[in-house]
Motif scaffolding. Structure first.
Motif, short mmCIF file in Angstrom:
data_model
loop_
_atom_site.label_atom_id
_atom_site.label_comp_id
_atom_site.label_asym_id
_atom_site.label_seq_id
_atom_site.Cartn_x
_atom_site.Cartn_y
_atom_site.Cartn_z
N TYR A 65 0.42 -1.07 0.22
CA TYR A 65 -0.05 -0.06 0.11
C TYR A 65 0.68 1.06 -0.37
N LEU A 66 0.07 2.38 -0.71
CA LEU A 66 1.21 3.74 -0.84
C LEU A 66 0.06 5.08 0.55
N LEU A 67 0.83 4.42 1.66
CA LEU A 67 0.23 5.15 2.88
C LEU A 67 -0.14 6.71 2.46
N PRO A 68 -1.54 7.52 3.28
CA PRO A 68 -2.04 6.47 4.21
C PRO A 68 -3.47 6.43 3.15
N ASP A 69 -2.98 5.72 2.36
CA ASP A 69 -4.17 5.43 1.38
C ASP A 69 -3.87 3.89 1.74
N LYS A 70 -5.53 3.79 2.09
CA LYS A 70 -5.77 2.15 2.35
C LYS A 70 -6.65 1.61 1.71
N SER A 71 -7.04 2.38 0.58
CA SER A 71 -8.19 1.57 -0.51
C SER A 71 -7.14 0.70 -1.17
N ASN A 72 -8.97 0.10 -1.79
CA ASN A 72 -7.90 -1.01 -2.82
C ASN A 72 -7.57 -0.19 -3.92
N ARG A 73 -7.17 1.06 -4.03
CA ARG A 73 -6.45 1.81 -5.73
C ARG A 73 -4.97 2.33 -5.02
N SER A 74 -5.18 1.45 -3.80
CA SER A 74 -3.94 1.54 -3.52
C SER A 74 -2.83 0.58 -3.29
N LYS A 75 -3.08 -0.09 -3.41
CA LYS A 75 -3.16 -1.95 -3.09
C LYS A 75 -2.68 -2.61 -4.66
N ARG A 76 -1.61 -3.30 -3.79
CA ARG A 76 -1.00 -4.21 -5.19
C ARG A 76 -0.35 -5.73 -4.30
N LYS A 77 -0.73 -6.43 -5.17
CA LYS A 77 -0.17 -8.15 -4.76
C LYS A 77 0.86 -8.61 -5.65
N THR A 78 1.66 -9.83 -4.77
CA THR A 78 2.03 -10.59 -6.25
C THR A 78 1.68 -11.78 -6.01
N THR A 79 1.92 -12.48 -6.83
CA THR A 79 1.78 -13.93 -7.17
C THR A 79 1.71 -14.50 -6.22
#
Length: 338
Positions: free
Chosen positions: A61-75
């Motif tokens: 996440y890029l805090l303080p943005d804790k929304s799904n827009r800020s979320k990234r995931k690996t496999t």
């Protein structure tokens, strides 16, 4: 836990797995693409989530943005305590918007039939990061949310026992900007006697509030945004103009025009156009940030005033407005929080 923290921590039961091990990644900002690149390489000696195994993946996440827009995931890497990811997680944003941001990188065990389990995390204060350093660094995983963001270790030659990186304090609300405001301004001066049919009897300041971009909400979710404007030193209700409220958007389109009359060019040299962007709630409003367009002299009509504090970028816009009467001056400016 609030909804925002449940999003940050997924469905995990925090603290059920002892945190150990380390993660290796690098940070790079690509100015041509206006992109932050988090290159996640691998982890070492992760904790065993269940039955002497873990199925790890990494989330950022890029805090303080804790929304799904800020979320990234690996496999997910199956059955490995030393997983190799070699994946790049990307964020599109201006480099100046990294000030006050914190990169939260956490490691999780994926459980398709139950709850994902938290395996540790690292936080990086991007405002103080050395962007000349693009080499991979090792970081020790920390339990829960680290109270202070970390800086990279100076040496990372031994992955099995990386040194503890130094810690540097930062406030999660310490953002220099919560997005950008896109607008255009035009000053139409008073016409001479022969130009009365072409120009107004008094000078007019035209303001076109186009849109806001990449807003960071005060909490998770979106923003019900509107923009409010004063031309100081007049802070009366007659000076206040507002756009409509655009609901549930982080990139609200206003397309609203405001007109202020009764100005001479010399008056604008003493004035300040103040724009603030607000989140509208049922019985209140909360300010996200603003900009002040003026010559930034610190005084108005010979008196010291606190609102004549425009940044160099804001002063440049106001200066062009005065130098180019009758022409639109375009501006895309950060909504500063100070």
């Amino acid at each position: 836990l609030s909804g925002s923290w449940m999003s940050l921590y997924s469905e995990g039961e925090l603290g059920t797995v002892p945190v150990r091990g380390c993660v290796q990644f690098s940070l790079r900002y690509d100015p041509a693409k206006k992109e932050l690149q988090v290159h996640v390489l691998r982890c070492r000696e992760l904790a065993e989530a269940k039955k002497q195994r873990s199925d790890p993946y990494i989330k950022t996440y890029l805090l303080p943005d804790k929304s799904n827009r800020s979320k990234r995931k690996t496999t997910v890497r199956k059955r490995s305590l030393d997983p190799i990811f070699n994946e790049t997680l990307k964020y599109k944003l201006e480099k100046r918007d990294l000030q006050g941001r914190t990169l939260n990188l956490s490691v999780w065990h994926h459980d398709s039939l139950g709850r994902n389990l938290f395996l540790g995390e690292v936080e990086i204060a991007l405002g103080s990061w050395d962007w000349a350093n693009t080499r991979p660094e090792w970081f020790s995983l920390q339990p829960r949310v680290s109270p202070k963001p970390l800086s990279p270790s100076l040496s990372s030659t031994t992955p099995h026992n990386p040194p503890d990186p130094p810690q540097m304090p930062i406030s999660s609300d310490g953002l220099a900007s919560r997005g950008n405001l896109n607008l255009a301004l035009k000053f139409i001066p008073t016409g001479s006697e022969g130009e009365r049919h072409l120009r107004p009897p008094t000078g007019e300041l035209h303001i076109w509030v186009k849109d806001a971009q990449s807003l960071i909400p005060l909490q998770s979710g979106t923003v019900d945004a509107f923009v409010q404007c004063y031309v100081l030193p007049d802070d009366s209700k007659t000076s206040r103009q507002k756009t409509r409220v655009v609901k549930r958007s982080l990139n609200p389109l206003f397309n609203h025009t405001m007109v202020y009359d009764g100005f001479q060019a010399k008056d604008l040299a003493e004035a300040c156009a103040e724009f603030t962007l607000w989140h509208h709630e049922a019985f209140s409003k909360r300010q996200l940030g603003g900009i002040r367009l003026s010559l930034g002299t610190g005084s108005s009509y010979g008196l010291p005033v606190g609102w004549m504090d425009s940044t160099a970028e804001e002063r440049g816009v106001w200066g062009r407005l005065l130098q180019q009467p009758g022409q639109w001056v375009e501006a895309l400016l950060p909504l500063r929080t100070n």
